[in-house]
Design a protein around this motif. Sequence first.
Motif, short mmCIF file in Angstrom:
data_model
loop_
_atom_site.label_atom_id
_atom_site.label_comp_id
_atom_site.label_asym_id
_atom_site.label_seq_id
_atom_site.Cartn_x
_atom_site.Cartn_y
_atom_site.Cartn_z
N LEU A 37 -3.72 11.57 -3.49
CA LEU A 37 -2.68 12.29 -2.76
C LEU A 37 -2.58 13.71 -3.30
CD1 LEU A 37 0.02 9.46 -2.92
CD2 LEU A 37 -1.51 9.98 -1.01
N PRO A 38 -3.10 14.70 -2.57
CA PRO A 38 -3.02 16.08 -3.05
C PRO A 38 -1.57 16.54 -3.18
CG PRO A 38 -4.52 15.89 -1.17
CD PRO A 38 -3.80 14.58 -1.30
N ALA A 39 -1.33 17.52 -4.02
CA ALA A 39 0.00 18.09 -4.17
C ALA A 39 0.51 18.54 -2.81
CB ALA A 39 -0.04 19.27 -5.14
N GLY A 40 1.77 18.24 -2.52
CA GLY A 40 2.37 18.63 -1.24
C GLY A 40 2.28 17.57 -0.16
N THR A 41 1.64 16.42 -0.46
CA THR A 41 1.52 15.36 0.52
C THR A 41 2.85 14.65 0.69
OG1 THR A 41 -0.78 14.96 -0.10
CG2 THR A 41 0.33 13.18 1.07
N VAL A 42 3.29 14.44 1.93
CA VAL A 42 4.47 13.64 2.20
C VAL A 42 4.01 12.19 2.29
CG1 VAL A 42 6.36 13.17 3.81
CG2 VAL A 42 5.64 15.53 3.38
N ILE A 43 4.59 11.34 1.45
CA ILE A 43 4.12 9.96 1.29
C ILE A 43 4.58 9.08 2.45
CG2 ILE A 43 4.29 7.90 -0.16
CD1 ILE A 43 4.36 9.72 -2.56
N SER A 44 3.63 8.27 2.96
CA SER A 44 3.93 7.27 3.98
C SER A 44 3.57 5.89 3.40
CB SER A 44 3.12 7.53 5.25
OG SER A 44 1.75 7.33 5.01
N ALA A 45 3.90 4.85 4.13
CA ALA A 45 3.64 3.49 3.65
C ALA A 45 2.15 3.24 3.42
CB ALA A 45 4.20 2.47 4.64
N THR A 46 1.28 3.87 4.20
CA THR A 46 -0.16 3.65 4.04
C THR A 46 -0.72 4.31 2.78
OG1 THR A 46 -0.66 5.58 5.41
CG2 THR A 46 -0.53 3.45 6.53
N ASP A 47 0.06 5.19 2.15
CA ASP A 47 -0.39 5.86 0.93
C ASP A 47 -0.09 5.04 -0.32
OD1 ASP A 47 -1.22 8.14 2.33
OD2 ASP A 47 0.82 8.96 2.31
N LEU A 48 0.59 3.89 -0.17
CA LEU A 48 1.03 3.10 -1.30
C LEU A 48 0.37 1.73 -1.34
CD1 LEU A 48 4.85 3.79 -0.93
CD2 LEU A 48 3.25 4.98 -2.42
N ARG A 49 0.22 1.21 -2.56
CA ARG A 49 -0.20 -0.18 -2.74
C ARG A 49 0.44 -0.69 -4.03
NH1 ARG A 49 -6.44 0.72 -4.49
NH2 ARG A 49 -6.01 1.05 -6.70
N ALA A 50 0.63 -1.99 -4.11
CA ALA A 50 1.23 -2.60 -5.31
C ALA A 50 0.13 -3.00 -6.27
CB ALA A 50 2.06 -3.81 -4.91
N ILE A 51 0.36 -2.72 -7.55
CA ILE A 51 -0.59 -3.12 -8.58
C ILE A 51 0.18 -3.70 -9.76
CG2 ILE A 51 -2.29 -1.35 -7.97
CD1 ILE A 51 -1.29 0.22 -10.48
#
Length: 137
Positions: free
Chosen positions: A26-40
Motif C-alpha cells: 500500500l503506497p503512501a496516500g492509499t485510502v484503505i478498502s476491505a480488499t487491502d486487508l487480510r487477517a494474520i
Amino acid sequence: MIRALVLILLLPLSAQAGTLAAARTLPAGTVISATDLRAIDSARAGLSDPSQAIGLQTRITIYEGRPIQANLLQAPRLVSRNQLVRLSFLRGPLRIEAEGRVLGDGAAGDLVRVMNLDSRSTITARVMPDGSLLAGR
C-alpha cells in the motif's frame, strides 16, 4: 511447577490471532478498502478490527504482509498543498467567496493556511467534508 504454569499463561499472549495486515503493498496516500486487508497471526502489535482501518489513508508505504498499526494511518486528505480551492468567508449574514491556494495538506475538520489569490493575503480556514474551505467562524 509454578514456572510451567506462568509459561502456559503467557504463551497465548505472545501471538495475536486476527491481526490485520496489508494484502498488497500500500503506497503512501492509499485510502484503505476491505480488499487491502487480510487477517494474520502475528507476534507484532496491530489493528484487529477492519473498521478501524477502512476509509483511512496510509501515512507511509505499508508492505504486503506487514501488520497495520494505527499510527501508520490518518484521515484522508481532502486538500493538498498548492491546490486551488473555493474559499468562503462567513460572518453573520455576510458571505464572501474567493479563489484560494492551499499552503498545506488538510483532512476534514483541519485548519489550513490559504492564500487568497485576489488580495494575496494569507488566512486560516477549516477544511469542510466536501473539500471546500470555510473561514470566519
